[in-house]
Motif scaffolding. Sequence first.
Motif, PDB file in Angstrom:
ATOM      1  N   LEU A  28       0.803  -1.216   0.000  1.00 15.42           N
ATOM      2  CA  LEU A  28       0.000   0.000   0.000  1.00 15.42           C
ATOM      3  C   LEU A  28       0.835   1.264   0.000  1.00 15.42           C
ATOM      4  O   LEU A  28       0.394   2.295  -0.512  1.00 15.42           O
ATOM      5  CB  LEU A  28      -0.933  -0.023   1.213  1.00 15.42           C
ATOM      6  N   SER A  29       2.031   1.198   0.532  1.00 17.41           N
ATOM      7  CA  SER A  29       2.859   2.390   0.663  1.00 17.41           C
ATOM      8  C   SER A  29       3.223   3.006  -0.686  1.00 17.41           C
ATOM      9  O   SER A  29       3.670   4.151  -0.738  1.00 17.41           O
ATOM     10  CB  SER A  29       4.123   2.074   1.448  1.00 17.41           C
ATOM     11  N   SER A  30       3.035   2.280  -1.774  1.00 10.82           N
ATOM     12  CA  SER A  30       3.394   2.788  -3.096  1.00 10.82           C
ATOM     13  C   SER A  30       2.257   3.520  -3.794  1.00 10.82           C
ATOM     14  O   SER A  30       2.453   4.072  -4.882  1.00 10.82           O
ATOM     15  CB  SER A  30       3.845   1.628  -3.992  1.00 10.82           C
ATOM     16  N   TYR A  31       1.086   3.538  -3.187  1.00 12.08           N
ATOM     17  CA  TYR A  31      -0.097   4.001  -3.896  1.00 12.08           C
ATOM     18  C   TYR A  31      -0.897   5.044  -3.133  1.00 12.08           C
ATOM     19  O   TYR A  31      -0.888   5.073  -1.903  1.00 12.08           O
ATOM     20  CB  TYR A  31      -1.017   2.817  -4.185  1.00 12.08           C
ATOM     21  N   ALA A  32      -1.596   5.855  -3.901  1.00  6.91           N
ATOM     22  CA  ALA A  32      -2.590   6.750  -3.315  1.00  6.91           C
ATOM     23  C   ALA A  32      -3.870   5.968  -3.037  1.00  6.91           C
ATOM     24  O   ALA A  32      -4.167   4.977  -3.696  1.00  6.91           O
ATOM     25  CB  ALA A  32      -2.877   7.902  -4.270  1.00  6.91           C
ATOM     26  N   SER A  51      -2.363  10.834  -0.549  1.00  3.35           N
ATOM     27  CA  SER A  51      -1.265  10.443  -1.418  1.00  3.35           C
ATOM     28  C   SER A  51      -0.441   9.349  -0.762  1.00  3.35           C
ATOM     29  O   SER A  51      -0.667   8.977   0.384  1.00  3.35           O
ATOM     30  CB  SER A  51      -0.383  11.647  -1.733  1.00  3.35           C
ATOM     31  N   ARG A  52       0.509   8.864  -1.508  1.00  3.12           N
ATOM     32  CA  ARG A  52       1.331   7.750  -1.037  1.00  3.12           C
ATOM     33  C   ARG A  52       1.974   8.044   0.312  1.00  3.12           C
ATOM     34  O   ARG A  52       2.015   7.186   1.191  1.00  3.12           O
ATOM     35  CB  ARG A  52       2.402   7.454  -2.068  1.00  3.12           C
ATOM     36  N   ARG A  53       2.454   9.238   0.465  1.00  2.00           N
ATOM     37  CA  ARG A  53       3.166   9.568   1.700  1.00  2.00           C
ATOM     38  C   ARG A  53       2.269  10.235   2.727  1.00  2.00           C
ATOM     39  O   ARG A  53       2.733  10.631   3.785  1.00  2.00           O
ATOM     40  CB  ARG A  53       4.362  10.455   1.379  1.00  2.00           C
ATOM     41  N   VAL A  97      -7.859   1.984  -4.479  1.00  5.94           N
ATOM     42  CA  VAL A  97      -6.428   2.183  -4.703  1.00  5.94           C
ATOM     43  C   VAL A  97      -6.207   2.777  -6.085  1.00  5.94           C
ATOM     44  O   VAL A  97      -6.801   2.320  -7.068  1.00  5.94           O
ATOM     45  CB  VAL A  97      -5.663   0.846  -4.609  1.00  5.94           C
ATOM     46  N   ARG A  98      -5.345   3.754  -6.139  1.00  7.57           N
ATOM     47  CA  ARG A  98      -4.964   4.342  -7.428  1.00  7.57           C
ATOM     48  C   ARG A  98      -3.530   3.935  -7.726  1.00  7.57           C
ATOM     49  O   ARG A  98      -2.656   4.069  -6.866  1.00  7.57           O
ATOM     50  CB  ARG A  98      -5.086   5.865  -7.368  1.00  7.57           C
ATOM     51  N   SER A  99      -3.283   3.453  -8.943  1.00  7.51           N
ATOM     52  CA  SER A  99      -1.938   3.008  -9.317  1.00  7.51           C
ATOM     53  C   SER A  99      -1.058   4.203  -9.620  1.00  7.51           C
ATOM     54  O   SER A  99      -0.548   4.377 -10.727  1.00  7.51           O
ATOM     55  CB  SER A  99      -2.018   2.061 -10.512  1.00  7.51           C
ATOM     56  N   SER A 100      -0.887   5.025  -8.635  1.00  6.20           N
ATOM     57  CA  SER A 100      -0.110   6.252  -8.732  1.00  6.20           C
ATOM     58  C   SER A 100       0.194   6.690  -7.315  1.00  6.20           C
ATOM     59  O   SER A 100      -0.581   6.426  -6.402  1.00  6.20           O
ATOM     60  CB  SER A 100      -0.918   7.341  -9.450  1.00  6.20           C
ATOM     61  N   PRO A 101       1.286   7.373  -7.115  1.00  8.88           N
ATOM     62  CA  PRO A 101       1.547   7.902  -5.768  1.00  8.88           C
ATOM     63  C   PRO A 101       0.707   9.142  -5.445  1.00  8.88           C
ATOM     64  O   PRO A 101       0.662   9.576  -4.293  1.00  8.88           O
ATOM     65  CB  PRO A 101       3.031   8.256  -5.804  1.00  8.88           C
ATOM     66  N   TYR A 102       0.025   9.687  -6.463  1.00  9.87           N
ATOM     67  CA  TYR A 102      -0.708  10.941  -6.287  1.00  9.87           C
ATOM     68  C   TYR A 102      -2.206  10.685  -6.212  1.00  9.87           C
ATOM     69  O   TYR A 102      -2.762   9.918  -6.995  1.00  9.87           O
ATOM     70  CB  TYR A 102      -0.398  11.902  -7.430  1.00  9.87           C
ATOM     71  N   ASP A 103      -2.851  11.386  -5.273  1.00  8.17           N
ATOM     72  CA  ASP A 103      -4.263  11.138  -5.073  1.00  8.17           C
ATOM     73  C   ASP A 103      -5.096  11.890  -6.106  1.00  8.17           C
ATOM     74  O   ASP A 103      -4.613  12.773  -6.807  1.00  8.17           O
ATOM     75  CB  ASP A 103      -4.677  11.548  -3.657  1.00  8.17           C
ATOM     76  N   TYR A 112      -8.532  -0.307  -8.119  1.00 10.40           N
ATOM     77  CA  TYR A 112      -9.028  -1.420  -7.313  1.00 10.40           C
ATOM     78  C   TYR A 112      -9.987  -0.880  -6.261  1.00 10.40           C
ATOM     79  O   TYR A 112      -9.745   0.183  -5.673  1.00 10.40           O
ATOM     80  CB  TYR A 112      -7.873  -2.154  -6.623  1.00 10.40           C
ATOM     81  N   TRP A 113     -11.038  -1.672  -6.020  1.00 11.34           N
ATOM     82  CA  TRP A 113     -12.101  -1.236  -5.119  1.00 11.34           C
ATOM     83  C   TRP A 113     -12.437  -2.331  -4.114  1.00 11.34           C
ATOM     84  O   TRP A 113     -12.367  -3.527  -4.429  1.00 11.34           O
ATOM     85  CB  TRP A 113     -13.358  -0.903  -5.911  1.00 11.34           C
ATOM     86  N   GLY A 114     -12.836  -1.899  -2.933  1.00 10.77           N
ATOM     87  CA  GLY A 114     -13.375  -2.828  -1.968  1.00 10.77           C
ATOM     88  C   GLY A 114     -14.843  -3.085  -2.228  1.00 10.77           C
ATOM     89  O   GLY A 114     -15.442  -2.501  -3.151  1.00 10.77           O
ATOM     90  N   GLN A 115     -15.434  -3.939  -1.395  1.00  6.40           N
ATOM     91  CA  GLN A 115     -16.835  -4.310  -1.588  1.00  6.40           C
ATOM     92  C   GLN A 115     -17.795  -3.320  -0.951  1.00  6.40           C
ATOM     93  O   GLN A 115     -18.996  -3.367  -1.213  1.00  6.40           O
ATOM     94  CB  GLN A 115     -17.081  -5.714  -1.022  1.00  6.40           C
TER      95      GLN A 115
END
Length: 123
Positions: A28-32, A51-53, A97-103, A112-115
């Motif tokens: 998770l630390s790699s993604y927004a 954001s990621r950080r 989850v966004r496949s980017s460090p930026y939100d 990716y989405w939860g239920q």
Amino acid sequence: VQLVESGGGLVQAGGSLRLSCLASGLTLSSYAMGWFRQAPGMDREFVLAISRRGGSTYYADSRKGRFTISRDNAKNTVYLQMNRPKPEDTAVYYCAVRSSPYDSRSYNEYDYWGQGTQVTVSS
């Protein structure tokens, strides 16, 4: 990738509730991350993102000061703290989850989405 939300339920207006989103299958630390919600008959709506950080979050005006987002990368978990919820906050809440460090505020930019977890706020 799997996202599992928890912590939803029935809460009185003016109370508090904390939602959790546990991620597996990715670091998770790699993604927004973002939280969205959807009420019956309504479109999916942005709530908050981080954001990621953890250094950048977007607040929708109506929720500013009441909702906060945080993340614990060591636990692969993101949280949504809901303070002083209102009946109009009743909805199914989703983390994403966004496949980017930026939100982002756009749900189209999340991969990716939860239920979802139901939150019902009583007056």
